[in-house]
Motif scaffolding. Sequence first.
Motif, PDB file in Angstrom:
ATOM      1  N   GLU A 123       0.814  -1.223   0.000  1.00  0.00           N
ATOM      2  CA  GLU A 123       0.000   0.000   0.000  1.00  0.00           C
ATOM      3  C   GLU A 123       0.844   1.268   0.000  1.00  0.00           C
ATOM      4  O   GLU A 123       0.343   2.367  -0.282  1.00  0.00           O
ATOM      5  N   LYS A 124       2.123   1.158   0.298  1.00  0.00           N
ATOM      6  CA  LYS A 124       2.979   2.343   0.397  1.00  0.00           C
ATOM      7  C   LYS A 124       3.328   2.895  -0.981  1.00  0.00           C
ATOM      8  O   LYS A 124       3.640   2.138  -1.903  1.00  0.00           O
ATOM      9  N   LYS A 125       3.297   4.209  -1.100  1.00  0.00           N
ATOM     10  CA  LYS A 125       3.585   4.881  -2.360  1.00  0.00           C
ATOM     11  C   LYS A 125       5.091   5.068  -2.542  1.00  0.00           C
ATOM     12  O   LYS A 125       5.874   4.940  -1.605  1.00  0.00           O
ATOM     13  N   LYS A 126       5.462   5.409  -3.778  1.00  0.00           N
ATOM     14  CA  LYS A 126       6.870   5.532  -4.141  1.00  0.00           C
ATOM     15  C   LYS A 126       7.591   6.579  -3.296  1.00  0.00           C
ATOM     16  O   LYS A 126       8.698   6.337  -2.812  1.00  0.00           O
ATOM     17  N   ASP A 127       6.977   7.743  -3.106  1.00  0.00           N
ATOM     18  CA  ASP A 127       7.615   8.814  -2.327  1.00  0.00           C
ATOM     19  C   ASP A 127       7.798   8.400  -0.866  1.00  0.00           C
ATOM     20  O   ASP A 127       8.818   8.708  -0.243  1.00  0.00           O
ATOM     21  N   GLU A 128       6.788   7.714  -0.316  1.00  0.00           N
ATOM     22  CA  GLU A 128       6.865   7.262   1.069  1.00  0.00           C
ATOM     23  C   GLU A 128       7.977   6.230   1.243  1.00  0.00           C
ATOM     24  O   GLU A 128       8.733   6.268   2.224  1.00  0.00           O
ATOM     25  N   LEU A 129       8.085   5.328   0.278  1.00  0.00           N
ATOM     26  CA  LEU A 129       9.131   4.313   0.336  1.00  0.00           C
ATOM     27  C   LEU A 129      10.510   4.956   0.283  1.00  0.00           C
ATOM     28  O   LEU A 129      11.414   4.573   1.028  1.00  0.00           O
ATOM     29  N   LYS A 130      10.666   5.958  -0.578  1.00  0.00           N
ATOM     30  CA  LYS A 130      11.963   6.615  -0.699  1.00  0.00           C
ATOM     31  C   LYS A 130      12.331   7.326   0.605  1.00  0.00           C
ATOM     32  O   LYS A 130      13.492   7.266   1.043  1.00  0.00           O
ATOM     33  N   ARG A 131      11.373   7.977   1.225  1.00  0.00           N
ATOM     34  CA  ARG A 131      11.647   8.647   2.503  1.00  0.00           C
ATOM     35  C   ARG A 131      12.108   7.649   3.560  1.00  0.00           C
ATOM     36  O   ARG A 131      13.037   7.912   4.325  1.00  0.00           O
ATOM     37  N   GLU A 132      11.451   6.493   3.598  1.00  0.00           N
ATOM     38  CA  GLU A 132      11.822   5.472   4.585  1.00  0.00           C
ATOM     39  C   GLU A 132      13.232   4.931   4.316  1.00  0.00           C
ATOM     40  O   GLU A 132      14.002   4.694   5.252  1.00  0.00           O
ATOM     41  N   VAL A 133      13.558   4.727   3.025  1.00  0.00           N
ATOM     42  CA  VAL A 133      14.887   4.226   2.683  1.00  0.00           C
ATOM     43  C   VAL A 133      15.962   5.247   3.050  1.00  0.00           C
ATOM     44  O   VAL A 133      17.003   4.895   3.622  1.00  0.00           O
ATOM     45  N   LEU A 134      15.717   6.520   2.765  1.00  0.00           N
ATOM     46  CA  LEU A 134      16.685   7.564   3.107  1.00  0.00           C
ATOM     47  C   LEU A 134      16.874   7.657   4.620  1.00  0.00           C
ATOM     48  O   LEU A 134      17.996   7.868   5.107  1.00  0.00           O
ATOM     49  N   ASP A 135      15.792   7.463   5.364  1.00  0.00           N
ATOM     50  CA  ASP A 135      15.892   7.461   6.822  1.00  0.00           C
ATOM     51  C   ASP A 135      16.725   6.278   7.305  1.00  0.00           C
ATOM     52  O   ASP A 135      17.568   6.420   8.204  1.00  0.00           O
ATOM     53  N   LEU A 136      16.520   5.106   6.691  1.00  0.00           N
ATOM     54  CA  LEU A 136      17.313   3.919   7.053  1.00  0.00           C
ATOM     55  C   LEU A 136      18.788   4.133   6.727  1.00  0.00           C
ATOM     56  O   LEU A 136      19.666   3.773   7.513  1.00  0.00           O
TER      57      LEU A 136
END
Length: 333
Positions: A123-136
Amino acid sequence: MEPILQVENLKTSFFTSNGEVQAVRGVSFSVEKGDILGIVGESGSGKSVTSMSILKLLADTGKIKEGTILFEGQDLTKMGKAQMRKIRGEKIAMIFQDPMSSLNPLIPVGKQVAEMIKEHHPEKKKDELKREVLDLFSRVRIPEPEKRYNSYPHEFSGGMRQRVMIAMALGNKPDLLIADEPTTALDVTIQDQILKQLRGLQKEFGTSIIFITHDLGVVAELCTRVIVMYGGLVMEEARIDDIFEDPKHPYTLGLLASIPKLEQDKGQRLSPIPGSPPDMTNPPVGCPFAPRCPYARNICAAECPEFKEVGEGHRSRCWLLDPEAPSDHNPFR
């Protein structure tokens, strides 16, 4: 408190053209919530096969013959492929030994981490996924996360690739993290950084960790408890302080003696354990370490000792700990 993982009498074999390789022959241990358990042993001891059995990532020739693997009360040995796919990466994650062979060389690392998260959270969108990856990436101290997001694995050093693997493993905040010799190919400076990051991330997320290695020195830096494996069996289990201060098994003593010490002379040779590990296509009926043990007796070759309590939270498998065992000569000398 109920353990997050409880392995009981695990037996795993590989069926090859040369016969059955009995890699794991009755391993039992548990992992408490928030605990860091070290699994130590030389190559061929069965430690990596134990971790692969937990995730059911065995080769086609491999099979769990017996035992239970209870994770949060569910027996993983009875789960099908679809059920295990939901658990891998979501509830249980793994950091593999060689990040270069674990990462796809044709896909940017940021996209690979994002795909792993999306697998369990479509359900997660592309922008949300990118933010999470950058945070990781920031959490595992990858510099310039925005720029590195679109980099390929070959553009990273070994230490940075391993940080990507840690970020991928932590992407879904798993309850259990299995790290299979994640620092083996790294120099000591990067190794120390990776260990500190694992410890810090474990405290932050409350993740339980199984840390697999052949190096007791690394275990001392990270783990709270340790099990020592040899010949597909657990030879000793104890709190980390007890392993170093009061080891009970000759194999553990041998591993400790082989660790370089700061105070020793530069010209002083290390003390390796003589001999070779047993052939697991025809494992010995007695203690698997007996042919290499300086204290072995006739009974050691004839019968495998039980895994007994030798102190609070301390267990070992050795005839030397049994006062009623016959004290005769060493049949291997």
